[in-house]
Design a protein around this motif. Structure first.
Motif, mmCIF file in Angstrom:
data_model
loop_
_atom_site.group_PDB
_atom_site.id
_atom_site.type_symbol
_atom_site.label_atom_id
_atom_site.label_comp_id
_atom_site.label_asym_id
_atom_site.label_seq_id
_atom_site.Cartn_x
_atom_site.Cartn_y
_atom_site.Cartn_z
ATOM 1 N N LEU A 99 -69.920 58.507 68.243
ATOM 2 C CA LEU A 99 -69.232 58.750 66.969
ATOM 3 C C LEU A 99 -67.750 58.422 67.075
ATOM 4 O O LEU A 99 -67.170 57.801 66.178
ATOM 5 C CB LEU A 99 -69.414 60.218 66.547
ATOM 6 C CG LEU A 99 -70.847 60.670 66.247
ATOM 7 C CD1 LEU A 99 -70.914 62.187 66.100
ATOM 8 C CD2 LEU A 99 -71.393 60.001 64.995
ATOM 9 N N ILE A 100 -67.136 58.811 68.207
ATOM 10 C CA ILE A 100 -65.696 58.550 68.397
ATOM 11 C C ILE A 100 -65.448 57.046 68.534
ATOM 12 O O ILE A 100 -64.487 56.511 67.968
ATOM 13 C CB ILE A 100 -65.170 59.316 69.632
ATOM 14 C CG1 ILE A 100 -65.200 60.825 69.360
ATOM 15 C CG2 ILE A 100 -63.741 58.888 69.969
ATOM 16 C CD1 ILE A 100 -64.933 61.696 70.580
ATOM 17 N N MET A 101 -66.328 56.343 69.259
ATOM 18 C CA MET A 101 -66.167 54.890 69.418
ATOM 19 C C MET A 101 -66.303 54.163 68.083
ATOM 20 O O MET A 101 -65.551 53.236 67.783
ATOM 21 C CB MET A 101 -67.195 54.349 70.417
ATOM 22 C CG MET A 101 -66.902 54.720 71.850
ATOM 23 S SD MET A 101 -68.175 54.132 73.002
ATOM 24 C CE MET A 101 -67.746 52.404 73.134
ATOM 25 N N ILE A 102 -67.288 54.583 67.277
ATOM 26 C CA ILE A 102 -67.470 53.977 65.947
ATOM 27 C C ILE A 102 -66.207 54.168 65.113
ATOM 28 O O ILE A 102 -65.675 53.228 64.510
ATOM 29 C CB ILE A 102 -68.686 54.594 65.220
ATOM 30 C CG1 ILE A 102 -69.998 54.186 65.892
ATOM 31 C CG2 ILE A 102 -68.701 54.192 63.743
ATOM 32 C CD1 ILE A 102 -71.215 54.973 65.418
ATOM 33 N N ASN A 103 -65.702 55.405 65.104
ATOM 34 C CA ASN A 103 -64.526 55.717 64.293
ATOM 35 C C ASN A 103 -63.286 54.982 64.792
ATOM 36 O O ASN A 103 -62.487 54.485 63.990
ATOM 37 C CB ASN A 103 -64.292 57.229 64.292
ATOM 38 C CG ASN A 103 -63.318 57.661 63.213
ATOM 39 O OD1 ASN A 103 -62.240 58.139 63.499
ATOM 40 N ND2 ASN A 103 -63.700 57.454 61.950
ATOM 41 N N ALA A 104 -63.153 54.879 66.134
ATOM 42 C CA ALA A 104 -61.996 54.175 66.708
ATOM 43 C C ALA A 104 -61.988 52.710 66.274
ATOM 44 O O ALA A 104 -60.938 52.162 65.925
ATOM 45 C CB ALA A 104 -62.034 54.281 68.229
ATOM 46 N N VAL A 146 -70.722 58.960 58.337
ATOM 47 C CA VAL A 146 -69.363 59.467 58.098
ATOM 48 C C VAL A 146 -68.396 58.908 59.144
ATOM 49 O O VAL A 146 -67.237 58.625 58.841
ATOM 50 C CB VAL A 146 -69.357 61.018 58.115
ATOM 51 C CG1 VAL A 146 -67.943 61.569 58.147
ATOM 52 C CG2 VAL A 146 -70.098 61.554 56.894
ATOM 53 N N ALA A 147 -68.867 58.706 60.389
ATOM 54 C CA ALA A 147 -68.004 58.142 61.443
ATOM 55 C C ALA A 147 -67.584 56.717 61.106
ATOM 56 O O ALA A 147 -66.546 56.243 61.571
ATOM 57 C CB ALA A 147 -68.730 58.174 62.780
ATOM 58 N N GLY A 148 -68.412 56.015 60.296
ATOM 59 C CA GLY A 148 -68.047 54.663 59.872
ATOM 60 C C GLY A 148 -69.037 53.577 60.229
ATOM 61 O O GLY A 148 -68.742 52.396 60.055
ATOM 62 N N ALA A 149 -70.225 53.950 60.723
ATOM 63 C CA ALA A 149 -71.230 52.929 61.062
ATOM 64 C C ALA A 149 -71.690 52.206 59.801
ATOM 65 O O ALA A 149 -71.942 52.839 58.772
ATOM 66 C CB ALA A 149 -72.420 53.577 61.763
ATOM 67 N N ASP A 150 -71.781 50.881 59.881
ATOM 68 C CA ASP A 150 -72.236 50.070 58.747
ATOM 69 C C ASP A 150 -73.692 49.662 58.892
ATOM 70 O O ASP A 150 -74.308 49.187 57.937
ATOM 71 C CB ASP A 150 -71.383 48.795 58.638
ATOM 72 C CG ASP A 150 -69.922 49.123 58.402
ATOM 73 O OD1 ASP A 150 -69.618 49.716 57.362
ATOM 74 O OD2 ASP A 150 -69.097 48.798 59.276
#
Length: 346
Positions: A99-104, A146-150
């Motif tokens: 989740l942190i890697m996706i958001n970063a 929510v983390a930003g994965a497409d």
């Protein structure tokens, strides 16, 4: 000693070929970055080797209070980013790291972030089967979105309807083509085999494999007293004088498949194999397999298996990195992925 003319010419030719190959790969796969989490770096390396690109620079570490810290070591602005992280080992830590890697990557202006999750975490908690039970697979889907994965790429979801928990595209790859290839290459008597599901939920999976091999199938009805503990089993089908091949999507403590193997031998099966997509093998699983009557227990490398294979000589591994690499390549180039549902890429 001076270098001779033919040697110099050969070295120049080799350098030109390597440069042109590098330019060709770069032109074929522009604007793509593949990063690996800490759960399965070997699979990520196999994927990038097949794609002919370098793995992205990322540093993941933990602070002294065990918070996860991620540092992306190169620019991802405008790039098509793929993050490989399996739901194995320390599941909660690995999920948080993903989740942190996706958001970063997302807040660093990546154009698209795809989570490549070979083994989807919490996939078994996909329905409300008793009062006040959580649907944790839906919660994980929400967290990834929510983390930003497409986009999500995974393999053999425990229940295919988990795809419906997402509002983003999900490609659920199947290990079935690789399993069929392994059966034909490694089981000499496969034409006299019977494909067996260790529970009613896997009936669709075994009928598909049995149809493609043109053999019969059977299933075992089981009842559980509680999680990870089987109360009773009833075999439906005739396995007498046949090679029984147990097929399931995952094995955790291996109580079910070991009971099923005993049941099949009692019913007259000559040999028993087990083929599983996700070999979790927690708790007493390895000792159970060592003491069971399997010819082989075959798993894919969606979860790291090196340690398990050292502890148990019956465990064999099918490499599925080529399926993920081809899915990444096709997704990046905007091509159809459905070819992979019934074929193994070479």
């Amino acid at each position: 000693m001076p270098v001779s003319q033919p040697v110099r010419a050969k070295s120049l030719l080799r350098a030109n070929l390597e440069n042109s190959r590098g330019r060709l790969l770069q032109s074929r796969m522009p604007n793509i970055k593949v990063f690996s989490g800490t759960s399965h770096p070997d699979l990520a390396q196999r994927i990038v080797d097949r794609l002919g690109i370098d793995i992205g620079k990322v540093v993941t570490k933990k602070f002294s209070n065990l918070e996860t810290c991620v540092e992306i070591g190169e620019s991802v602005r405008g790039e098509d980013v793929y993050i490989v992280q399996s739901g194995s080992g320390e599941v909660n830590d690995n999920l948080m790291e993903l989740l942190i890697m996706i958001n970063a990557c997302k807040i660093a202006s990546a154009s698209r972030v795809t989570a490549v999750i070979p083994c989807f975490p919490y996939a078994r908690q996909d329905k409300k089967d008793k009062s006040r039970a959580p649907i944790s697979a839906k919660l994980v889907a929400n967290m990834l979105s929510v983390a930003g994965a497409d986009h999500i790429i995974t393999m053999d979801l425990h229940a295919s309807q988990i795809q419906g928990f997402f509002d983003i595209p999900v490609d659920n790859l199947f290990a079935e083509p690789a399993v069929l290839k392994w059966i034909k290459e490694n089981i000499a008597e496969w034409r006299n085999s019977i494909i067996v599901s260790p529970d009613a939920g896997g009936a669709k999976r075994v009928t598909s494999i049995a149809d493609r091999l043109n053999v019969e199938f059977a299933l075992i009805h089981k009842e559980r007293k509680k999680a990870n503990e089987v109360a009773s089993m009833v075999l439906v089908g005739d396995v007498k004088d046949r090679v029984a091949i147990l097929v399931d999507d995952m094995a955790d403590t291996c109580g079910t498949i070991c009971h099923a193997a005993e049941k099949l031998l009692e019913a007259g099966a000559t040999k028993v194999y087990a083929i599983l997509t996700h070999g979790i093998f927690s708790g007493p699983a390895i000792s159970r397999i060592n003491n069971a009557c399997f010819e082989a227990v075959v798993v894919t490398n969606t979860i790291p298996q090196d340690e398990h294979m050292k502890d148990c000589p019956k465990i064999q591994c099918i490499d599925v990195s080529m399926m993920f690499a081809e899915a990444v390549r096709r997704t990046h180039n905007g091509e159809s992925v459905s070819y992979l549902f019934s074929n193994v890429p070479y």
